[in-house]
Design an enzyme around this catalytic site. Structure first.
Site, short mmCIF file in Angstrom:
data_model
loop_
_atom_site.label_atom_id
_atom_site.label_comp_id
_atom_site.label_asym_id
_atom_site.label_seq_id
_atom_site.Cartn_x
_atom_site.Cartn_y
_atom_site.Cartn_z
N CYS A 14 -12.33 15.01 -17.52
CA CYS A 14 -11.57 13.83 -17.93
C CYS A 14 -10.62 14.15 -19.09
O CYS A 14 -9.78 13.34 -19.45
CB CYS A 14 -12.50 12.69 -18.35
N GLU A 51 -13.96 1.24 -13.77
CA GLU A 51 -13.08 2.42 -13.79
C GLU A 51 -13.15 3.15 -12.45
O GLU A 51 -12.15 3.65 -11.93
CB GLU A 51 -13.54 3.35 -14.91
N HIS A 71 -5.29 12.15 -15.39
CA HIS A 71 -5.67 11.78 -14.02
C HIS A 71 -5.55 10.25 -13.97
O HIS A 71 -4.92 9.68 -14.86
CB HIS A 71 -7.09 12.27 -13.71
N HIS A 93 -4.67 8.15 -17.29
CA HIS A 93 -5.09 8.32 -18.68
C HIS A 93 -5.67 9.73 -18.86
O HIS A 93 -5.89 10.46 -17.91
CB HIS A 93 -6.10 7.25 -19.11
N ASP A 113 -0.28 -1.81 -15.81
CA ASP A 113 -0.17 -1.45 -14.39
C ASP A 113 0.92 -0.40 -14.17
O ASP A 113 2.05 -0.55 -14.65
CB ASP A 113 0.14 -2.70 -13.55
N HIS A 114 0.57 0.62 -13.42
CA HIS A 114 1.49 1.72 -13.12
C HIS A 114 2.03 2.38 -14.40
O HIS A 114 3.18 2.81 -14.46
CB HIS A 114 2.63 1.26 -12.19
N HIS A 154 -6.82 6.08 -12.16
CA HIS A 154 -7.80 5.22 -11.50
C HIS A 154 -7.14 3.95 -10.93
O HIS A 154 -6.11 3.52 -11.42
CB HIS A 154 -8.88 4.77 -12.50
#
Lengths: 137, 137, 137, 137, 137, 137
Positions: free
Chosen positions: E35, E126, E41, E16, E81-82, E43
């Site tokens: 950020c 996070e 980047h 994100h 996801d992914h 998580h």
């Protein structure tokens, strides 16, 4: 005959001050920073003791776990838990209680108490970021 | 307007001795056992600070995380990290540094530094087994 | 007078089989899947007991931690550790040992042993993914 | 050509009873204590499978991770998850399901399923305190 | 009739970029710092879904765990996801994917899929230091 | 003279897309599955740097920890934290940012910055299930 390693974890809480008698106060301050603060600080240490030996085909174990627990408890935990390492533990009265020195001292204590040639590695976690590891080399 | 809670974790290392001036030596020994040992011991403390507030629809946050980190660092961590709580921290010179008292004192420090009415809960982990929680009640 | 919560963690290992006498074999199989397998399976359970009470200004604690540990050990851990819940524990001979039922039964055991009105929450971790929580409601 | 190690974690839940057919009931009781209790107990096991091989410069991997996951799932997890090791798993009907023996048996299962010479180490965590490690020696 | 809470954990990996369309580039940079870096980047998120309901005396559960797992998988994990949250997930194309906003959006997705009045809390980790918590308030 | 190993942990958050220029789009899709999704995803990486050297009898350390922390921060974390590995990091513009390749690249960065012959092992945790380990072999 299989060779198997067994790791057993124990925890203890202790305080210490990083300070070497072989360094000047300024050198100690420069090298150890806030870890050298006069009245000490402390940690929840995690100790992992790893033994290595032949798997006994009769029992399915390398060593009686109850005995291993008792040896770790008697040889290490009882000497350092809820103690001030610098003031309360003979070995660290003149030896700087760094994680590295602690791993070496604990190895010596454990090797004396364990059956010959079983001890493989001592891992001492000082924080979640720092681990000292000693294999008797 | 959504109400959202945000938890921020910090860690510090400190030593302490559990000992109340309002108890006799024998009472201290009986109540606190090895935690009362004369030269102290220590912990890797984990502090969780939980704030609660309205989600700002423009930014998508409850509070600027950089500010929250700085407040936790300046109000709490800088005062206790790598310190001996009983000897180095004014509040604990006459107050027993139990996890419970620490949670209450940290709440007071944080409430003074945070925007009004944001602080919801302080969780102080002394070991992996003990957590003291304070909500300002 | 401050109200403080204190969480104390304990661990135990036990086996169980999810199976309700009030359901048919087919219903049990459908609802509990592999957790219903005939010979059972097991877990490393983590139990968190959270008490809530007034902070004693004399001692700085909510309750003597040694006593709390002993109550958790005697009231819960000693009854279930290294046991088969369905076969060895009276309460679960006719009650399905789900995490939910276990949390409720442990609450009852703890409430009986703890000083009145101290118990706040029981959290039972069955795996790293599943936690049952009971507050006596 | 770089040699890289890759560790892949899996988890499963099983029950077992430590009991060797080659020992008398009294010897079993003495050696395994509460782990020998008649109806068994259980664990959330964590299995780490570590392979070691040449880094493929075309793909940047040592082995297709999807295949590795499937091999761990099919060769180990499917045979032991939600099972009673002593009663449900052929290998442990006459072999004591200690963590040590389990690590050796899992090594054999994995070595048969993995490409030749890739398997480096099997680590089996029985609890947060006990890990058995086998390297095929 | 007992009221029991059940927490179920799931994990997913996503990227994100924190950036609000309602702020200027300078304001975004100031508020979100690194950020806000242009290419994003990511998580390893941990999601805890906590439901609350009456314990069914017949089954010993609050809700069929297989169904709960499937709802979390289908309603949340499969959508994020992914993925790159800002580019791949409709809700975050114009909404800043902060942990706070994600917790609120996941609550809405889950509430739609779960039986009425069961959802109690959504916790989104996070990092090991930051958790956003939403209770539908 | 004792040989001691010291492990230091650092964390960073980054996004990446598994994609090798040396494979066709279909091969990439087949080999990397959802890790190949066009807009990338991300992780909270954990990096463990393990050095090995002689314990200095004067100081009780293997290496100044403040320097080690700074080297890890400057050589690795500053280059990858809150970055898109494929787009923002020179080394991964043409090299697939798998955990394996990352471990090798980080080894090279660290070896250049550390005193000669100190580096022993780099461990890169991509998720709680996957770890790549490189020892410079």
């Amino acid at each position: 005959m299989s060779i198997v390693y067994l790791s057993r974890r124990a925890t203890f809480c202790a305080s210490h001050r990083l300070h070497s008698e072989k360094l000047s106060p300024a050198e100690n301050k420069k090298l150890f920073g806030k870890c050298n603060s006069a009245n000490g600080h402390g940690h929840n240490y995690i100790l992992e003791v790893i033994i290595c030996g032949q798997l006994n085909p009769k029992t399915g174990i390398v060593m009686d776990l109850t005995k291993l627990k008792k040896i770790i408890e008697d040889s290490v935990v009882a000497r350092v838990d809820h103690k001030n390492l610098n003031l309360d533990v003979r070995e660290f009265k003149s030896l700087n209680p760094t994680a590295e020195n602690m791993a070496v001292v604990f190895w010596e204590w454990l090797e004396e108490a364990l059956p010959k040639d079983l001890l493989y590695e001592v891992r001492l976690h000082e924080t979640e970021n720092n681990i000292a590891i000693y294999r008797g080399e």
